[in-house]
Scaffold this motif. Structure first.
Motif: not given
Length: 213
Positions: A21-26, A168-170, A193-197, A202-206
């Motif tokens: 969603t827009k809120a999730e992206k923000q 979808e999930d990051g 190189f690809v960095y996947v988060f 509601n937490k962004l993690r490498l």
């Protein structure tokens, strides 16, 4: 950042029909900016707090070489070196050096916009030449000089790009080489190189770092 040898490839990231969603992206962007500041400030405690343990592997995060003492401490599985906090702290300088590329991405949180990184590497001398595509010779480009074909050492002229994309999930950041407009035939990338988060609860993690080759 370390670059691997240029080879032909096609990069694919599996993305389902569901989109954030827009809120999730923000929120992801807000936390990504936090991660950028952690890298900029070389904050190892902040960095460790934004890793997804135990899924993160150190195959590329920590490349070595390792001392004999370190080798005794290392545990490996089929996916690479199993990262420990002790290893991260010991190798923090090289980790932050390799992550600096993430700060090439510019994020405007007020507008929710992302400015990806792009550098056109064609020189003024390059722009004066006319290039020809030779499919029979491993898809190399060449130009004519004194009636001789001069093949480009790295197949073609490559530009530098760093892109942020949502999943979808990051989100993921792709740091890669892309064909210059002077040598456009047969669309493909150079290695990158690809960095996947991941984005969970509601937490962004490498989550992962790998070479796309």
């Amino acid at each position: 950042m370390k670059k691997v040898i240029l080879i032909m490839l096609l990069f694919t990231v599996m993305i389902s029909a569901k989109t954030p969603t827009k809120a999730e992206k923000q929120e992801m962007l807000r936390q990504f900016v936090e991660f950028q500041n952690i890298v900029k400030n070389k904050d190892i405690d902040g960095f460790i707090s934004m890793l997804e343990f135990p899924d993160i592997r150190g195959f590329l995060l920590i490349m070595g070489p390792f001392t004999a003492e370190e080798e005794k401490e290392i545990t490996r599985d089929r996916e690479g070196i199993i990262v420990t906090e002790k290893m991260l702290r010991r190798h923090s300088a090289e980790i932050f050096e390799d992550l600096e590329v993430l700060n090439d991405i510019k994020v405007d949180l007020d507008k929710g916009k992302v400015e990806n990184y792009f550098v056109d590497n064609a020189t003024e001398e390059d722009k004066k030449k006319k290039y020809f595509f030779d499919r029979s010779r491993d898809c190399y480009y060449y130009y004519n000089s004194k009636k001789e074909k001069v093949y480009l050492e790295n197949l073609r002229i490559w530009d530098n790009r760093t892109d942020l994309e949502f999943m979808e999930d990051g989100l993921y950041v792709l740091d890669y080489l892309w064909q210059n407009k002077l040598t456009p035939e047969d669309s493909f990338m150079g290695s990158g190189f690809v960095y996947v988060f991941s984005f969970k609860e509601n937490k962004l993690r490498l989550q992962d770092l790998y070479v796309n080759d």
